[in-house]
Design an enzyme around this catalytic site. Structure first.
Site, PDB file in Angstrom:
ATOM      1  N   GLN A 187     -12.587  15.595 -46.034  1.00 35.31           N
ATOM      2  CA  GLN A 187     -12.209  15.555 -44.888  1.00 35.31           C
ATOM      3  C   GLN A 187     -13.012  16.109 -43.723  1.00 35.31           C
ATOM      4  OE1 GLN A 187      -8.801  18.695 -43.723  1.00 35.31           O
ATOM      5  NE2 GLN A 187      -7.728  16.427 -43.764  1.00 35.31           N
ATOM      6  N   LEU A 212     -14.879  26.195 -37.275  1.00 31.57           N
ATOM      7  CA  LEU A 212     -13.856  25.443 -37.054  1.00 31.57           C
ATOM      8  C   LEU A 212     -12.877  26.081 -35.816  1.00 31.57           C
ATOM      9  CD1 LEU A 212     -11.889  23.642 -38.773  1.00 31.57           C
ATOM     10  CD2 LEU A 212     -10.328  25.319 -38.986  1.00 31.57           C
ATOM     11  N   ARG A 237      -5.523  14.211 -39.580  1.00 32.02           N
ATOM     12  CA  ARG A 237      -6.899  14.640 -39.129  1.00 32.02           C
ATOM     13  C   ARG A 237      -8.041  13.400 -39.199  1.00 32.02           C
ATOM     14  NH1 ARG A 237      -7.226  20.233 -42.415  1.00 32.02           N
ATOM     15  NH2 ARG A 237      -5.937  21.748 -40.868  1.00 32.02           N
ATOM     16  N   GLU A 278      -6.390  23.712 -35.916  1.00 38.12           N
ATOM     17  CA  GLU A 278      -5.433  22.714 -35.543  1.00 38.12           C
ATOM     18  C   GLU A 278      -4.441  23.393 -34.949  1.00 38.12           C
ATOM     19  OE1 GLU A 278      -4.886  19.828 -38.721  1.00 38.12           O
ATOM     20  OE2 GLU A 278      -3.018  19.039 -37.826  1.00 38.12           O
ATOM     21  N   PHE A 305       1.959  21.056 -36.999  1.00 32.93           N
ATOM     22  CA  PHE A 305       0.531  20.649 -37.356  1.00 32.93           C
ATOM     23  C   PHE A 305       0.678  19.228 -37.707  1.00 32.93           C
ATOM     24  CE2 PHE A 305      -3.026  23.387 -39.360  1.00 32.93           C
ATOM     25  CZ  PHE A 305      -2.971  24.078 -38.295  1.00 32.93           C
ATOM     26  N   HIS A 314     -15.102  19.811 -43.636  1.00 30.67           N
ATOM     27  CA  HIS A 314     -14.161  20.568 -43.673  1.00 30.67           C
ATOM     28  C   HIS A 314     -13.564  20.966 -45.105  1.00 30.67           C
ATOM     29  CE1 HIS A 314     -11.255  23.521 -42.351  1.00 30.67           C
ATOM     30  NE2 HIS A 314     -10.211  22.788 -42.796  1.00 30.67           N
ATOM     31  N   ARG A 356      -5.821  15.471 -46.706  1.00 26.78           N
ATOM     32  CA  ARG A 356      -4.777  16.450 -46.568  1.00 26.78           C
ATOM     33  C   ARG A 356      -4.256  16.762 -45.227  1.00 26.78           C
ATOM     34  NH1 ARG A 356      -5.495  22.024 -45.599  1.00 26.78           N
ATOM     35  NH2 ARG A 356      -7.678  22.069 -45.161  1.00 26.78           N
ATOM     36  N   HIS A 383     -12.748  17.499 -40.471  1.00 27.98           N
ATOM     37  CA  HIS A 383     -11.806  18.086 -39.587  1.00 27.98           C
ATOM     38  C   HIS A 383     -12.263  17.706 -38.072  1.00 27.98           C
ATOM     39  CE1 HIS A 383      -9.468  21.033 -37.362  1.00 27.98           C
ATOM     40  NE2 HIS A 383      -8.868  21.476 -38.477  1.00 27.98           N
TER      41      HIS A 383
END
Ligand SMILES: Cc1cc2nc3c(=O)[nH]c(=O)nc-3n(C[C@H](O)[C@H](O)[C@H](O)COP(=O)(O)OP(=O)(O)OC[C@H]3O[C@@H](n4cnc5c(N)ncnc54)[C@H](O)[C@@H]3O)c2cc1C
Length: 606
Positions: free
Chosen positions: A234, A250, A314, A253, A121, A379, A414, A236
């Protein structure tokens, strides 16, 4: 005086996502009488939507991994604004919490020799995310619920808490209403643990569900607790952009973790252009190296090749996509292309079953045959209720918080997978913290009838008004405002305008009117949610105005660089007598033994 139901517990946990369930399990295991309130049905909390995985340095696929590297990645991902102690506890304890989930029945995807498989990730040095295809949250919720039902705590479903009640400076319980009947319910409790999730419904394009209306943040703020880091929201990089009805949904990822490639309308693989110079050497030099890395990942083999540039953090990928679209290289519906169709169809369907179905059913796109169109979506909020790392205690006695509603763990940004691990590490700690607090109390705190009456009057006012605006109209205005003026890129003039417009929206929200009665009336529910969202939106915007730099997910067009002095403070939000106050507070200092884990010249970049 209106009648209401009364329930009494040692510990009241608000929220039945990963954090709330783990907190309730822990407090029950430590002998407390626990009540768990959730405004949706059990099993429907937002955690159930989590897709890509849970981060923990188990070192099953990449044996070089360890808690120190996970700690370093988390701190670097958060631009060193994280509370070092939270990042340390998280990195050290996540492996045990994942193993515990497996012991409690979670069926993770496995390596050939039967150990928990881990995938790559963004921002994680090694393959670190334990996962169940792209349905990890579902498995986590199922496991925690199965385990939780044997702990004996009471569950109150479709019940929304709207006010915390205090005895002097201590928490004494909370007042809420049943969503179905509209009747009020009083919870007397010695301690309250807030695990209510995020604030994403303040923006128009969001991956977040209807539950994300900033309830916990506002309950805590109204009770006098501190919020920190609220400017860090955040976006995304990969949400659906088409068709309009699913915009923002979404795209995990995990697609990039499994080898998904980003290209613009000209077919250029643009992410190399946007890698931060200081981190460029962590990524593949060219397409050939990136391809070799993917091939090794598919075969779960070790490799010297470095990861593809799509696995940058991100915040960076979102800015890159935003820039490509703004400069005219976007896809037909205002995004860019994400393509994994070059891998065998069977593998894509096995590793990303939800994505396959999501695109077939909602966009008529077969991701095994062609690219997806994607763009950034709101997100996650890194900021939240300030907590003491070891116990989850907020700054109000008797109040605890964990999960997305708490701040400090993720700093300015994050890393993917670090939320699910945060939930179980700090959910457990907050449950234990609340239990220890309850045992330390000499007397049970008492709720105040005056506070209860005032809250019931405030709640029913929108139903009794003969005139007033629809809360839906005010909500739409709020979402448009936050999307356009407090989005991925921010600038002083727009933040100042947003603060003015939010003050006007606050007045409009206080005077909304809804028809019908209290029996299942979502318009009425929105009147309170809206007030919460506006508090959160004000906290985000005011903190963003004060942070005159770009760091992590907070990008200021007028201050594009990081400012070393601002790397030593959190923006802290509290409710003052005359309204919201925002001011910098010093960031706790990382001890020398943890600092030594970084290469000072290169990595301790503030
Ligand atoms: C689509 C999607 C995919 C994601 N995938 C991943 C992933 O793969 N890995 C990862 O680490 N993170 C992922 N995340 C982020 C992660 O899922 C969330 O941050 C996390 O689940 C939040 O958990 P929580 O326990 O804090 O809150 P939630 O799971 O959101 O639970 C909140 C609970 O609070 C209740 N509640 C809220 N307000 C009230 C109130 N006033 N009264 C009573 N109850 C209330 C809700 O009903 C709910 O039960 C993803 C997020 C999304 C949106």
């Amino acid at each position: 005086m209106e009648r209401y139901q009364v329930h009494e517990h040692d510990v009241l946990v608000v929220g039945a996502g990963g954090a709330g369930l783990r907190a309730a399990i822990e407090a029950s295991a430590l002998g407390c009488n626990v009540g768990l309130v959730t405004k949706s049905l059990l099993g429907k909390a937002h955690t159930v939507m989590a897709e890509g995985g849970i981060a923990a340095a188990l070192a099953h696929v990449d044996p070089q991994d360890g808690w120190q590297t996970h700690f370093r990645d988390t701190m670097k991902g958060g631009s060193f604004l994280n509370h070092w102690r939270m990042a340390q506890l998280h990195a050290q304890e996540a492996p045990d919490r994942v193993r515990e989930l497996e012991e409690w029945g979670a069926l993770f995807d496995c390596t050939a020799d039967g150990r928990i498989l881990q995938r790559a990730f963004g921002g994680h040095t090694w393959k670190r995310l334990a996962h169940v295809g792209d349905r990890t949250g579902l498995e986590m919720i199922r496991t925690l619920q199965d385990h939780g039902v044997h702990m004996g705590f009471d569950v109150y479903m479709e019940c929304t808490l709207t006010r915390l009640l205090k005895d002097g400076d201590r928490v004494a319980g909370g007042l809420g209403y049943w969503r179905q009947s509209g009747e009020f319910v009083l919870f007397k409790a010695k301690a309250v643990v807030l695990c209510t999730g995020g604030v994403g419904k303040a923006w128009k394009i969001t991956s977040n569900s209807w539950e994300y209306t900033a309830d916990g943040q506002t309950l805590a703020y109204d009770a006098g607790a501190e919020l920190i880091d609220m400017e860090f929201v955040q976006f995304h990089p990969t949400g659906m952009v088409w068709p309009p009805g699913v915009m923002g949904l979404l795209v995990t990822e995990g697609v990039r973790g499994e080898g998904g490639v980003l290209r613009n309308a000209k077919g250029e693989r643009f992410m190399w252009k946007y890698l931060p110079e200081a981190r460029r050497n962590e990524y593949a030099a060219d397409e050939a190296e990136a391809r070799r890395w993917v091939e090794a990942a598919v075969e779960a083999k070790q490799t010297e090749d470095r990861r593809p540039p799509e696995l940058s953090t991100r915040d960076n990928v979102s800015r890159a996509i935003y820039t490509e679209v703004k400069e005219g290289r976007g896809s037909p519906h205002g995004g860019v292309f994400l393509d994994i169709s070059y891998l065998p169809a069977e593998r894509v369907k096995r590793k990303l079953p939800s994505m396959y179905h999501q695109f077939i059913e909602l966009a008529d796109v077969d991701i095994t045959k062609g690219p997806m169109e994607i763009g950034p979506t709101t997100h996650y909020i890194m900021g939240g209720i300030r907590v003491e790392p070891d116990t989850g205690a907020a700054t109000v006695p008797g109040l605890f918080a964990a999960g997305e509603s708490a701040g400090g763990m993720h700093g300015a940004n994050r890393l993917g997978g670090n939320s699910l691990s945060d939930l179980v590490v700090f959910g457990r700690r907050a449950g234990a913290g609340a239990a220890a607090y309850v045992k330390s109390l000499a007397a049970t705190p008492r709720v105040s009838d005056v506070e209860i009456e005032a809250e019931m009057r405030a709640m029913t006012a929108p139903l009794e008004r003969t005139q007033g605006e629809s809360p839906y109209d005010v909500h739409k205005a709020l979402q448009d405002l936050m999307q356009t003026k407090v989005g991925i890129y921010r600038i002083e003039a727009e933040l100042l305008q947003a603060i003015e417009e939010l003050a006007a929206l606050e007045k409009r929200a206080a005077l909304t009117r809804v028809g019908g009665g209290r029996v299942y009336n979502p318009g009425w529910h929105l009147t309170r949610d809206l007030q919460n969202l506006i508090v959160a939106a004000q906290a985000v915007t005011r903190s963003a105005l004060l942070r005159k730099e770009s760091r992590g997910a907070h990008s200021r067009l007028d201050f594009p660089a990081m400012d070393a002095a601002l790397g030593t403070v959190n923006m802290c939000v509290v409710k003052g007598v005359e309204g919201m106050r925002v001011a910098p507070t010093p960031l706790p200092q990382m001890p020398a033994e943890l600092k030594a884990l970084f290469e000072p010249a290169k990595e301790l970049v503030r």
